[in-house]
Motif scaffolding. Structure first.
Motif, PDB file in Angstrom:
ATOM      1  N   VAL A   1     -12.197  -2.013 -17.788  1.00 37.88           N
ATOM      2  CA  VAL A   1     -12.488  -3.443 -17.941  1.00 37.88           C
ATOM      3  C   VAL A   1     -13.305  -3.968 -16.772  1.00 37.88           C
ATOM      4  O   VAL A   1     -14.373  -4.546 -16.942  1.00 37.88           O
ATOM      5  N   PHE A   2     -12.794  -3.791 -15.562  1.00 35.79           N
ATOM      6  CA  PHE A   2     -13.516  -4.227 -14.360  1.00 35.79           C
ATOM      7  C   PHE A   2     -13.663  -3.038 -13.427  1.00 35.79           C
ATOM      8  O   PHE A   2     -12.862  -2.107 -13.451  1.00 35.79           O
ATOM      9  N   GLY A   3     -14.648  -3.072 -12.563  1.00 34.28           N
ATOM     10  CA  GLY A   3     -14.812  -2.041 -11.541  1.00 34.28           C
ATOM     11  C   GLY A   3     -14.682  -2.640 -10.165  1.00 34.28           C
ATOM     12  O   GLY A   3     -13.977  -3.629  -9.950  1.00 34.28           O
TER      13      GLY A   3
ATOM     14  N   VAL B   1      -6.882 -12.352 -20.179  1.00 28.62           N
ATOM     15  CA  VAL B   1      -7.110 -10.984 -19.721  1.00 28.62           C
ATOM     16  C   VAL B   1      -5.901 -10.502 -18.914  1.00 28.62           C
ATOM     17  O   VAL B   1      -5.482  -9.345 -19.025  1.00 28.62           O
ATOM     18  N   LYS B   2      -5.321 -11.395 -18.131  1.00 23.00           N
ATOM     19  CA  LYS B   2      -4.085 -11.040 -17.412  1.00 23.00           C
ATOM     20  C   LYS B   2      -2.986 -10.641 -18.395  1.00 23.00           C
ATOM     21  O   LYS B   2      -2.252  -9.667 -18.175  1.00 23.00           O
ATOM     22  N   ARG B   3      -2.910 -11.393 -19.484  1.00 23.51           N
ATOM     23  CA  ARG B   3      -1.881 -11.072 -20.493  1.00 23.51           C
ATOM     24  C   ARG B   3      -2.178  -9.732 -21.169  1.00 23.51           C
ATOM     25  O   ARG B   3      -1.259  -9.008 -21.576  1.00 23.51           O
TER      26      ARG B   3
ATOM     27  N   PRO C   1      -8.283   0.504 -10.735  1.00 24.68           N
ATOM     28  CA  PRO C   1      -7.527  -0.264 -11.734  1.00 24.68           C
ATOM     29  C   PRO C   1      -8.091  -1.682 -11.858  1.00 24.68           C
ATOM     30  O   PRO C   1      -8.343  -2.351 -10.847  1.00 24.68           O
ATOM     31  N   SER C   2      -8.312  -2.125 -13.063  1.00 22.63           N
ATOM     32  CA  SER C   2      -8.926  -3.434 -13.278  1.00 22.63           C
ATOM     33  C   SER C   2      -8.060  -4.550 -12.701  1.00 22.63           C
ATOM     34  O   SER C   2      -6.833  -4.523 -12.814  1.00 22.63           O
ATOM     35  N   GLY C   3      -8.722  -5.512 -12.084  1.00 27.51           N
ATOM     36  CA  GLY C   3      -8.028  -6.612 -11.436  1.00 27.51           C
ATOM     37  C   GLY C   3      -7.748  -6.357  -9.974  1.00 27.51           C
ATOM     38  O   GLY C   3      -7.365  -7.274  -9.237  1.00 27.51           O
ATOM     39  N   LEU C   4      -7.927  -5.112  -9.542  1.00 30.82           N
ATOM     40  CA  LEU C   4      -7.711  -4.750  -8.142  1.00 30.82           C
ATOM     41  C   LEU C   4      -9.056  -4.812  -7.420  1.00 30.82           C
ATOM     42  O   LEU C   4     -10.027  -4.205  -7.852  1.00 30.82           O
TER      43      LEU C   4
ATOM     44  N   ASN D   1       0.342  -9.584 -11.727  1.00 27.69           N
ATOM     45  CA  ASN D   1       0.247  -9.529 -13.188  1.00 27.69           C
ATOM     46  C   ASN D   1      -1.200  -9.499 -13.668  1.00 27.69           C
ATOM     47  O   ASN D   1      -1.461  -9.215 -14.834  1.00 27.69           O
ATOM     48  N   GLY D   2      -2.125  -9.798 -12.753  1.00 25.14           N
ATOM     49  CA  GLY D   2      -3.538  -9.767 -13.107  1.00 25.14           C
ATOM     50  C   GLY D   2      -4.208  -8.450 -12.763  1.00 25.14           C
ATOM     51  O   GLY D   2      -5.429  -8.368 -12.687  1.00 25.14           O
ATOM     52  N   VAL D   3      -3.386  -7.404 -12.564  1.00 23.53           N
ATOM     53  CA  VAL D   3      -3.907  -6.081 -12.207  1.00 23.53           C
ATOM     54  C   VAL D   3      -3.330  -5.039 -13.169  1.00 23.53           C
ATOM     55  O   VAL D   3      -2.158  -5.103 -13.532  1.00 23.53           O
TER      56      VAL D   3
END
Length: 518
Positions: free
Chosen positions: A129-131, A142-144, A162-165, A175-177
């Motif tokens: 999802v994210f880099g 997205v957090k959910r 890991p996305s969100g990190l 919770n957003g990771v």
């Protein structure tokens, strides 16, 4: 192994594309293929449902490459685009078109919680999802989605990070990771894999070589290095045939107080096991009989006081000195330490109560000669540098402290980090069995012993931390985490040295290979 910053990673991609005359999309294809090969090698066509979640940036483009090849090879793959923004990178768009050309199973667009797919506990999630480019918290939905991943209990494989990190700071909301079981990191690990607040977001990690320009990798200096066996081998100093105990130095271990002589004994024994030629202990009078009885290899000098160190005087010329273990913080002990620091010229390792003393009396820090080694655990570090907001702030303050006092800080923890001026050296050995009394005293003795043998203080600190952790890694196989003791770490130091020269086991032939020989 070098640990590159986010900015250096971007630069490496640009240099590679230019020097190898390839586009950024071709480099993305190469990276995605490495991820696919890793999965394919392990799954061998197994029809477990694989859910590939792709963002709309370059990390999502990597995920689309992976999904495309999984489709081509007939895997049970489901691809999703996490549609969290109107912006798309070129790499994402190119690979989005390619996957639509190679399969009838087009990616499913996710725009809200109602779109979330069902994921079983036996399924596999690929997180793309994210880099490393993430610079703000994810949207609430997205957090959910990330919480949906975690609730599914499916094995989660993260691409690069890991996305969100974030690569360079601690996330505000856990919770957003994505909490990954495994992360495949491109070309080098990320510093966040080794920090207490962020390492929890990936259980394991592995580095994949995606062919970044070798000259760039070799010539680019990094602020952080990961220290493993390959980094230790060039450090190791072999012994000459005609050497003697005088060749390998004389360690002086200063510390102890009534009821705490064991700390000095552990440090002295560790120094001896690390290879030092001679060990002398300096303790209050109460330490004389215990040390002479239980540590016959050591010589003993005592203070005139029976219970505490009140004056530090000796008639030997030590090669290096360790001070502080079990020493206490009595007023007279502080005065003795202060006077000692004023006149000492030998390389010095400061631990335990000596750290607590100089933390209370910061002016004493100005007495330290350059490259003095300090070995604080987290609370001792806090007393030295003050409180910190998060782990990145801690490293920033530790670096400033090292520069100010020209000292070497060994920040003890799961991944002990040695700090000297602008460099961080992250250790790769050790385990939770080290969370027991006396292991810090052992580390101090090892480092002191290495300095005595001719290792420069910084090298001794880094090598000592590695050997200390490696010894525990070997010992824990026999004793387990709960029963590991500081003495076991000393006893297994020899095997830690020997492990430097052990060759990896040869791969065993498979049944198919044996059949082919027939």
């Amino acid at each position: 192994m070098k640990i590159f910053s986010k900015e250096q990673i971007y630069k490496g991609d640009q240099v590679t594309a230019k020097k190898q005359n390839i586009s950024s999309t071709e480099l993305m294809e190469r990276a995605g293929m490495q991820i696919f090969n890793w999965i394919h090698q392990r799954m061998q066509g197994a029809q477990v449902p694989i859910h590939v979640f792709c963002g709309i940036g370059n990390n999502g483009g990597d995920g689309l490459v992976v999904a495309r090849h999984l489709n081509i090879y007939g895997y049970n793959v489901h691809t999703y685009v996490v549609n969290c923004s109107d912006k798309r990178t070129e790499g994402f768009l190119v690979n989005y078109d390619l996957i639509k050309q190679t399969t009838k199973k087009w990616p499913v667009m996710l725009s809200c919680e109602a779109d979330f797919p069902a994921i079983g506990p036996d399924d596999i999630i690929v997180d793309a999802v994210f880099g490393i480019g993430l610079n703000r918290p994810p949207n609430d939905w997205v957090k959910r989605l990330f919480q949906h991943f975690r609730a599914s209990k499916a094995f989660t494989l993260a691409i690069d990070l890991p996305s969100g990190l974030y690569a360079d700071r601690v996330p505000e909301d856990e919770n957003g990771v994505v909490w990954a079981d495994y992360t495949l990191s491109f070309q080098s690990p990320k510093l966040v894999f080794f920090l207490p607040q962020t390492s929890k977001y990936t259980v394991q990690w592995e580095v994949l070589n995606i062919g970044i320009d070798p000259e760039f990798l070799q010539n680019t200096d990094t602020e952080v290095e990961l220290m493993g066996k390959m980094e230790m081998l060039p450090i190791y100093q072999p012994r000459e045939k005609f050497s003697n105990k005088g060749t390998f130095g004389h360690a002086l271990i200063i510390g102890g107080s009534y009821g705490k002589i064991g700390a000095v004994m552990l440090s002295g024994r560790a120094a001896l096991a690390s290879g030092v030629g001679l060990v002398t202990t300096f303790t209050p009078k109460c330490g004389y009989i215990p040390l002479q009885s239980a540590f016959p290899e050591a010589m003993a000098i005592t203070d005139i006081d029976d219970e505490n160190i009140t004056t530090i005087k000796f008639d030997i010329e030590p090669t290096a000195i360790a001070v502080g273990m079990g020493m206490g913080t009595d007023k007279n002990t502080h005065l003795a330490l202060q006077e000692f620091l004023k006149v000492n010229t030998a390389p010095l390792v400061i631990d335990a109560d000596a750290l607590n003393i100089v933390s209370k009396h910061k002016s004493d820090l100005k007495l330290l000669k350059p490259q003095t080694i300090l070995t604080p655990h987290p609370k001792e570090l806090e007393r030295l540098i003050g409180t910190w907001k998060d782990d990145f702030d801690k490293l920033k303050k530790a670096k400033a402290f090292s520069k100010k006092y020209k000292c070497i800080l060994v920040i003890k923890g799961a991944h002990t980090i040695t700090v000297f001026e602008s460099k961080f050296y992250v250790n790769s050995t050790g385990n939770p069995g080290l969370a027991t009394a006396g292991t810090g005293d052992v580390l101090t003795g090892i480092i002191t012993g290495l300095i005595c043998q001719g290792y420069e203080p910084l090298i001794a600190a880094v090598f000592g931390v590695y050997l200390h952790g490696k010894s525990a890694d070997i010992a824990v196989e026999d004793y387990g985490y709960q029963s590991l003791t500081a003495s076991h770490v000393i006893d297994y130091l020899g095997r830690a040295y020997l492990s430097l020269f052990e060759k990896p086991p040869m791969p065993q032939p498979t049944d198919e290979a044996e059949e082919g020989k027939r």
